[in-house]
Design an enzyme around this catalytic site. Structure first.
Site, PDB file in Angstrom:
ATOM      1  CD  GLU A  24     -20.300 -17.693   6.610  1.00 57.38           C
ATOM      2  OE1 GLU A  24     -20.313 -16.950   5.626  1.00 57.38           O
ATOM      3  OE2 GLU A  24     -21.328 -18.059   7.211  1.00 57.38           O
ATOM      4  CD  GLU A  78     -19.901 -19.575   1.681  1.00 58.19           C
ATOM      5  OE1 GLU A  78     -20.948 -18.889   1.855  1.00 58.19           O
ATOM      6  OE2 GLU A  78     -19.571 -20.507   2.429  1.00 58.19           O
TER       7      GLU A  78
END
Length: 583
Positions: free
Chosen positions: A158, A232
């Site tokens: 991320e 995710e």
């Protein structure tokens, strides 16, 4: 196992279409005796892949020392995954977030003043390069290109939510390739950060909990030449101390999973099985207010903290069966649990005593030193000095990270908490030269966002009535060894932080939960295994105890209580208590 091929239409293995249906399972959050059980249950639910992060801070606790033993035996975990017929998405970081202490970055990086984490800062890159040089050669035999289970490897984590240093991402990509990581690489980002966090020539993937109908087309527009991958899918969430226990209805999460799979995307559930932040390993968030994460990482996942199926397990299995083959067989049944009430803790030992653990680790300095300057990862630092004069005293500390208990001549005078932005106390000093003790707890380094450079202890100066207080003695209390505590039969309730010890006998070890009702705040161990933190403010009220940490016959329980307990006993319960819920 064969290597993964990537095309605009999807993935393939051995020339056959392959949809990644994965779930996150962090080996470092699960007792190693339970790894095989959790992996088998992943297959039972219909997963063909698991994904796991690799926590740098545990694998390299000091520079140059790579640990892969016990609960860090990643290679054994990969072997078990392969034996179970599962592929692996490997996420080595170096930064992992994961609500894990410091996002997995080792605290010793922060001993370097001014270091810039997750950038091309030469000091940071040198540490990353050295770590990967030791780690990656162990992992290359497990790549699918060598017949192993690892079908893809993630670059960073991320990153688009943190920075825009493309040279940093390029460096990591090149580092992986130089170390012969020749399976597909991928990045993952939240939808708004996709463009900033992606790397040309590297598979871009997206993370979200809902909104597949918006986010998947956005990923397709950014990368029309690649398959859709949700790295995710947040099917639950984590909890923080002082908040509610967050849950998500199984039907709602199942609908979103069905939307992802119906769009033709591959997916990884975050989490399939959350596990536990054992010891001091929980992370924290700080968006102007510091919020530490609780010990449980149950995450309202398909498998709960003890590995038992939740309603999401059956709901997700039904969804997966509409899109892929699911193994035949019944749903897993809950494991046996242990109940034992009223275990007395009849011995005590003080914490603020030079005979307490790590008492030999003293260091003297004019100004308070941080935990990182002391070479300490986790736990507490005990600071000691002398107050110059008797009478009314106004004490200020520039910054406390994260929670300071203050004592004068052994008597408690107050608590300063980073979470409450408190930095000052007023009290009466009984005499000139009175001893002041400041016990500072690292409640978890920030794991996400701009506050990642999270040094611990007393940061800055301590002032008494406006004058800087100097001459500090430091004692590091990482509490890794409780073997030489000076326990004695409890008489009067101890004043100040103290260990409490007792024994209990079991005929057959089994999972259980340690109920600390009546206790205030602290940590607990069974047979030396550090279960984690407890705090009466909740939401979590019981600590998960893996059955394998117990033994037939006598077992020892130790509780470090930082304040006071209403009763010097604990219960072992057969059910968890994660607190009042909020959907």
């Amino acid at each position: 196992m064969s290597p993964l091929a990537v095309t605009s239409d999807g993935f393939s293995l051995d020339g056959e279409p392959f949809r990644i249906i994965s779930g996150a399972l962090h080996y470092f959050r699960v007792h190693p005796a339970h790894w095989q059980d959790r992996l088998r249950k992943a297959r039972t639910m219909g997963l063909n892949t698991v994904d796991t992060y690799i926590p740098w801070n545990l694998h390299e606790p000091v520079p140059g020392e790579l640990r892969t033993d016990g609960g860090l035996d990643l290679l054994r975990f990969l072997d078990l995954a392969a034996e179970t017929g599962l592929r692996v998405l490997l996420r080595p970081g170096p930064y992992i977030c994961a609500e894990w202490e410091g996002g997995g970055l080792p605290s010793w990086l922060l001993a370097e003043p001014g270091i810039r984490l997750r950038t091309t800062d030469p000091r940071y890159l040198a540490a990353v390069d050295a770590y990967f040089e030791r780690l990656l050669p162990l992992l290359t035999p497990y790549l699918a290109t060598r017949g192993g289970p690892v079908i893809a490897v993630q670059v960073e984590n991320e990153y688009g939510a943190y920075g825009a240093d493309r040279a940093y991402l390029d460096h990591l990509t090149g580092l992986l390739r130089r170390h012969h990581v020749d399976v597909p690489l991928f990045t993952c980002d939240q939808p708004a950060d996709l463009e900033r966090g992606s790397i040309p020539g590297v598979l871009a993937a997206v993370n979200f909990g809902s909104g597949a109908e918006r986010h998947l087309p956005a990923l397709r527009a950014l990368r029309p030449e690649q398959p859709l991958l949700v790295t995710e899918f947040w099917n639950g969430w984590f909890d923080r101390w002082g908040g509610p226990h967050t849950v998500r209805p199984a039907a709602d999460a199942a609908r979103e999973l069905d939307a992802i799979l119906s769009a033709g995307a591959s997916v990884s559930l975050y989490m399939f099985h959350g596990g536990t932040n054992f010891g001091f390993t929980n992370g924290a968030n700080d968006k102007h207010t510091y919020r530490p994460t609780v010990t449980s990482y149950d995450y309202d996942a398909p498998l709960d903290e003890a590995g038992d199926p939740t309603p999401k397990f059956a709901a997700f299995r039904d969804v997966i069966a509409r899109h892929a083959a699911v193994p035949d067989g019944p749903l897993p049944t809950p494991s046996k649990k242990l109940t034992m009430l009223g275990v007395p803790l009849s011995e005590t030992a003080p914490l603020l005593d030079d005979t307490a653990p790590d008492g030999h680790r003293h260091r003297v300095a004019e100004q308070p030193l941080t935990m990182e300057q002391l070479g300490q990862d986790f736990g507490f630092v005990h600071y000691t000095s002398e107050l110059p004069a008797a009478g009314p005293t106004h004490l200020t500390i520039d910054q406390v990270a994260d929670r300071a208990q203050v004592f004068v001549d052994g008597s408690p005078v107050g608590v300063l908490e980073r979470e409450h932005h408190s930095t000052a106390l007023t009290f009466t000093t009984p005499r000139a030269g009175a001893r002041i003790d400041v016990l500072v707890e690292n409640q978890g380094r920030v794991n996400y966002g701009a506050a990642l450079h999270d040094r611990k202890g007393i940061l800055g100066a301590v002032r008494v009535n406006g004058a800087v207080l100097t001459g500090w003695t430091h004692r590091s209390l990482d509490l890794t060894d409780l073997g030489h505590l000076p326990f004695a039969a409890a008489g009067h309730p101890p004043v100040g932080p103290a260990f409490h010890r007792g024994t209990f006998t079991v005929e057959e070890p089994a999972d259980t939960w340690l109920d600390l009702t009546g206790w205030t705040k602290g940590n607990a161990w069974i047979n030396g295994f550090h279960l984690g933190r407890y705090w009466a403010r909740g939401p979590q009220q019981r600590l998960y105890v893996p059955g394998p940490v117990m033994r037939r016959g006598d077992n020892e329980i130790t509780v470090l209580e930082l304040h006071a307990t209403a009763q010097p006993s604990v219960d072992l319960r057969d059910t968890p208590d994660l607190g009042p819920t909020q959907e």
